[in-house]
Design an enzyme around this catalytic site. Structure first.
Site, PDB file in Angstrom:
ATOM      1  N   LYS A 250     -14.489 -55.160  17.447  1.00  0.00           N
ATOM      2  CA  LYS A 250     -15.208 -54.468  16.373  1.00  0.00           C
ATOM      3  C   LYS A 250     -16.074 -53.346  16.952  1.00  0.00           C
ATOM      4  CE  LYS A 250     -19.313 -55.245  14.586  1.00  0.00           C
ATOM      5  NZ  LYS A 250     -19.758 -53.882  14.283  1.00  0.00           N
TER       6      LYS A 250
ATOM      7  N   GLU B 209     -24.614 -57.972  26.911  1.00  0.00           N
ATOM      8  CA  GLU B 209     -25.060 -56.792  27.675  1.00  0.00           C
ATOM      9  C   GLU B 209     -26.062 -56.068  26.797  1.00  0.00           C
ATOM     10  OE1 GLU B 209     -24.358 -56.186  30.703  1.00  0.00           O
ATOM     11  OE2 GLU B 209     -22.579 -57.380  31.107  1.00  0.00           O
TER      12      GLU B 209
ATOM     13  N   GLU C 123     -37.979 -49.512  24.869  1.00  0.00           N
ATOM     14  CA  GLU C 123     -36.764 -48.758  25.187  1.00  0.00           C
ATOM     15  C   GLU C 123     -36.609 -47.640  24.162  1.00  0.00           C
ATOM     16  OE1 GLU C 123     -32.877 -50.528  24.336  1.00  0.00           O
ATOM     17  OE2 GLU C 123     -32.082 -49.538  26.106  1.00  0.00           O
TER      18      GLU C 123
HETATM   19  P1  NAD Z   1     -27.011 -52.817  18.056  1.00  0.00           P
HETATM   20  O1  NAD Z   1     -27.495 -54.090  18.624  1.00  0.00           O
HETATM   21  O2  NAD Z   1     -27.685 -52.260  16.867  1.00  0.00           O
HETATM   22  O3  NAD Z   1     -25.470 -52.933  17.650  1.00  0.00           O
HETATM   23  C1  NAD Z   1     -24.444 -53.265  18.571  1.00  0.00           C
HETATM   24  C2  NAD Z   1     -23.263 -53.806  17.819  1.00  0.00           C
HETATM   25  O4  NAD Z   1     -23.626 -55.043  17.187  1.00  0.00           O
HETATM   26  C3  NAD Z   1     -22.720 -52.934  16.708  1.00  0.00           C
HETATM   27  O5  NAD Z   1     -21.311 -53.018  16.697  1.00  0.00           O
HETATM   28  C4  NAD Z   1     -23.314 -53.562  15.459  1.00  0.00           C
HETATM   29  O6  NAD Z   1     -22.549 -53.320  14.297  1.00  0.00           O
HETATM   30  C5  NAD Z   1     -23.294 -55.026  15.815  1.00  0.00           C
HETATM   31  N1  NAD Z   1     -24.289 -55.869  15.150  1.00  0.00           N
HETATM   32  C6  NAD Z   1     -25.444 -55.495  14.551  1.00  0.00           C
HETATM   33  N2  NAD Z   1     -26.113 -56.583  14.094  1.00  0.00           N
HETATM   34  C7  NAD Z   1     -25.364 -57.657  14.421  1.00  0.00           C
HETATM   35  C8  NAD Z   1     -25.531 -59.062  14.255  1.00  0.00           C
HETATM   36  N3  NAD Z   1     -26.605 -59.581  13.655  1.00  0.00           N
HETATM   37  N4  NAD Z   1     -24.569 -59.874  14.729  1.00  0.00           N
HETATM   38  C9  NAD Z   1     -23.496 -59.380  15.371  1.00  0.00           C
HETATM   39  N5  NAD Z   1     -23.282 -58.056  15.566  1.00  0.00           N
HETATM   40  C10 NAD Z   1     -24.202 -57.208  15.098  1.00  0.00           C
HETATM   41  O7  NAD Z   1     -27.024 -51.812  19.278  1.00  0.00           O
HETATM   42  P2  NAD Z   1     -26.697 -50.263  19.259  1.00  0.00           P
HETATM   43  O8  NAD Z   1     -27.833 -49.587  18.560  1.00  0.00           O
HETATM   44  O9  NAD Z   1     -25.294 -50.043  18.787  1.00  0.00           O
HETATM   45  O10 NAD Z   1     -26.748 -49.936  20.805  1.00  0.00           O
HETATM   46  C11 NAD Z   1     -27.900 -49.561  21.480  1.00  0.00           C
HETATM   47  C12 NAD Z   1     -28.427 -50.695  22.320  1.00  0.00           C
HETATM   48  O11 NAD Z   1     -27.375 -51.211  23.146  1.00  0.00           O
HETATM   49  C13 NAD Z   1     -29.521 -50.290  23.296  1.00  0.00           C
HETATM   50  O12 NAD Z   1     -30.522 -51.282  23.324  1.00  0.00           O
HETATM   51  C14 NAD Z   1     -28.806 -50.240  24.645  1.00  0.00           C
HETATM   52  O13 NAD Z   1     -29.648 -50.395  25.771  1.00  0.00           O
HETATM   53  C15 NAD Z   1     -27.834 -51.347  24.491  1.00  0.00           C
HETATM   54  N6  NAD Z   1     -26.707 -51.166  25.396  1.00  0.00           N
HETATM   55  C16 NAD Z   1     -26.570 -52.033  26.437  1.00  0.00           C
HETATM   56  C17 NAD Z   1     -25.534 -51.859  27.341  1.00  0.00           C
HETATM   57  C18 NAD Z   1     -25.350 -52.788  28.502  1.00  0.00           C
HETATM   58  O14 NAD Z   1     -24.274 -52.789  29.088  1.00  0.00           O
HETATM   59  N7  NAD Z   1     -26.336 -53.584  28.877  1.00  0.00           N
HETATM   60  C19 NAD Z   1     -24.643 -50.798  27.172  1.00  0.00           C
HETATM   61  C20 NAD Z   1     -24.819 -49.942  26.095  1.00  0.00           C
HETATM   62  C21 NAD Z   1     -25.848 -50.141  25.202  1.00  0.00           C
END
Ligand code: NAD
Length: 477
Positions: free
Chosen positions: A171, A244, A375
């Site tokens: 997804k 992650e 962050e």
């Molecule tokens: P997010 O947590 O808002 O969303 C990530 C994904 O999770 C999306 O596909 C979203 O639709 C889904 N999602 C949202 N709520 C959910 C829930 N309750 N249950 C299951 N899935 C859900 O993150 P984002 O805004 O897309 O990404 C930014 C964040 O990701 C930043 O904090 C960044 O540091 C982190 N990030 C971490 C890594 C890593 O490898 N550690 C890499 C890239 C980004």
């Protein structure tokens, strides 16, 4: 292949439009560029059933054939690199050159994983018995990806999961579903039906996945806040999780660096992909002896950088990817302004269409300020003065995050020693953000659970199974 503007999910080897759709927006213009399918619970059920039905045969497929499939997927991405690049810029906002690197990197990740193998360990080979441990696939993996590197971070999951013999439902983020859906179209012609399913949807789809009893594992990349929800939701059926999550990486700049030479590198450590990188430098500690010249050199370089639509020639930094994140970053800037911190650059809102935030650099805000502690995940960087190494290490580690970090010095040995005091999953000396498909990458503390990459990452898609056989009968037969 020329990408058309229709987007369909891949479920059980068939491309499906979905009963409803949602808008995907170009963050540089705020225009709707496409409709993506909005998966229903029934679509999810069918994707999980297809993955479950495909699992036994895929798990039994020789690993050499699974590797060949990964290579074919890599080649399909590379063969369509130009189309993927343009689409990625449209949905994500990043400049073409960065989109191009992500697309090439996505293919590279698939290809490079084919160098890995699943080890078998002989624990005992005595007169009495033989005992060995092997690694068997888990079953069906639910993969949930973020919007900052949609295609590359999806491949971080697809490559090891499929290599290990699992099947998957993938997804993408609702903000960046398009390149992943096109990847699904290409995968349909390469993989047996059901091995990889790609579904897109709104905010409800992720929670449906994490609570769905048909998944054996959830591999999630996203924010720490969402990671906590994923772990809680996976608990009732004891799904395996790899999380992650977010970071607040510190760069520590020692006084012996060549200020003019490294200013540009330090700038991009923080501002590549508009600061929307989990392992971007999010706070920069600069030694007091060089604080002013280093600060001035970074700001002088920042003034030469072109911010704009990623599709335009010469753009170096694009918009923020989506409105909620845009508002979050503006909120942090507003907080810094309200508190009276000093802005070296930026800080005002760009009055243009699109989610543009000007490059913003702050001069030594307090350690407990929001911009240092949180962050930002956007183009706002606090420069912070330090004068004592023990103190700067303590400040670096005084956080729940532990994703990355870097140390900058001409004295590589000293920097190496200092790097080992940083409590993070990865620490770099005189560079940042170098990742390898053959090296474990993950967060410690609340930056994650588990790792991706390398043998360690591959094994997270397996169960260890120990087989024991007596050589001498234990009892009369
Ligand atoms: P997010 O947590 O808002 O969303 C990530 C994904 O999770 C999306 O596909 C979203 O639709 C889904 N999602 C949202 N709520 C959910 C829930 N309750 N249950 C299951 N899935 C859900 O993150 P984002 O805004 O897309 O990404 C930014 C964040 O990701 C930043 O904090 C960044 O540091 C982190 N990030 C971490 C890594 C890593 O490898 N550690 C890499 C890239 C980004």
């Amino acid at each position: 292949m020329t990408f058309d503007n229709t987007y369909r999910m891949l479920i059980g080897g068939a491309l499906q439009a979905g009963s409803a759709g949602f808008d995907v927006i170009n963050p540089a213009t705020e225009e709707v560029i496409a409709q993506a399918p909005d998966a229903t619970p029934d679509d999810l059920d069918r994707a999980v059933s297809a993955a479950r039905a495909a699992f036994p045969a895929w798990a039994a497929t020789p690993i050499a054939d699974r590797k060949a499939a990964l290579s074919a997927l890599a080649n399909a991405i590379w063969a369509n690199a130009e189309e993927f690049k343009r689409l990625l810029t449209l949905e994500q906002g990043k400049p073409h050159h960065e989109a191009g690197s992500e697309v090439m990197g996505a293919g590279y990740w698939l290809q490079a994983n084919t160098a890995l193998d699943l080890p078998e360990t002989v624990n005992e080979d005595s007169d009495d018995r033989i005992s060995m441990t092997r690694h068997i696939p888990l079953g069906v993996v639910g993969a949930i990806a973020p919007w900052n590197f949609p295609l590359l971070l999806a491949m971080f999951k697809v490559a090891p999961a499929l290599l290990a013999g699992n099947t998957m439902v993938l997804k993408p983020s609702p903000f960046t579903p398009l390149t992943t859906l096109k990847f699904g179209e290409l995968a349909r012609d390469i993989l047996p039906p059901g091995v990889l399913n790609v579904i897109s949807g709104g905010d409800a789809l992720g929670p449906w996945m994490t609570s769905h009893p048909g998944f054996d594992k959830i591999s999630f990349t996203g924010s720490t806040a969402t990671g906590r929800r994923v772990m809680a939701s996976a608990a009732p059926t004891l799904k395996r999780v790899t999380l992650e999550l977010g970071g607040n990486d510190a760069a520590i700049v020692l006084p012996d660096v060549d200020v003019e030479k490294i200013a540009e590198t330090l700038f991009w450590a923080a501002f590549s992909n508009n600061g929307q990188i989990c392992i971007a430098t999010k706070r920069m500690y600069i030694h007091k002896d060089i604080y002013e010249p280093m600060r001035d050199a970074i700001v002088a370089y920042a003034k030469t950088v072109k911010v704009g639509d990623g599709a335009e020639q010469g753009t170096q930094i694009g918009p923020i990817n989506n409105r909620p994140q845009y508002e979050r970053v503006l909120g942090l800037i507003e907080d810094a302004r309200d508190k009276g911190y000093t802005f070296l650059l930026g800080g005002e809102k760009a009055e243009v269409p699109g989610y543009f935030v000007p490059i913003t650099i702050l001069d030594n805000p307090p350690e407990d300020s929001r911009i240092v502690q949180e962050e930002q995940f956007g183009p706002v960087l606090p420069l912070i003065r330090f004068d004592d190494l023990d103190d700067v290490i303590a400040r670096t580690n005084a956080t729940d995050y532990g994703l990355g970090g870097s140390v900058w010095s001409k004295d590589e040995e000293k920097a190496w020693d200092l790097a080992q005091k940083i409590q993070s999953g990865t620490v770099w000396v005189n560079e940042t953000q170098h990742l390898s498909p053959l090296a474990a990458f993950g967060g410690i503390k609340q930056s994650g659970v588990g790792v991706e990459g390398g043998l360690e990452g591959l094994l997270e898609y397996t169960n260890a199974q120990t087989l024991v056989r007596r050589k001498k009968p234990a009892f009369a037969q």
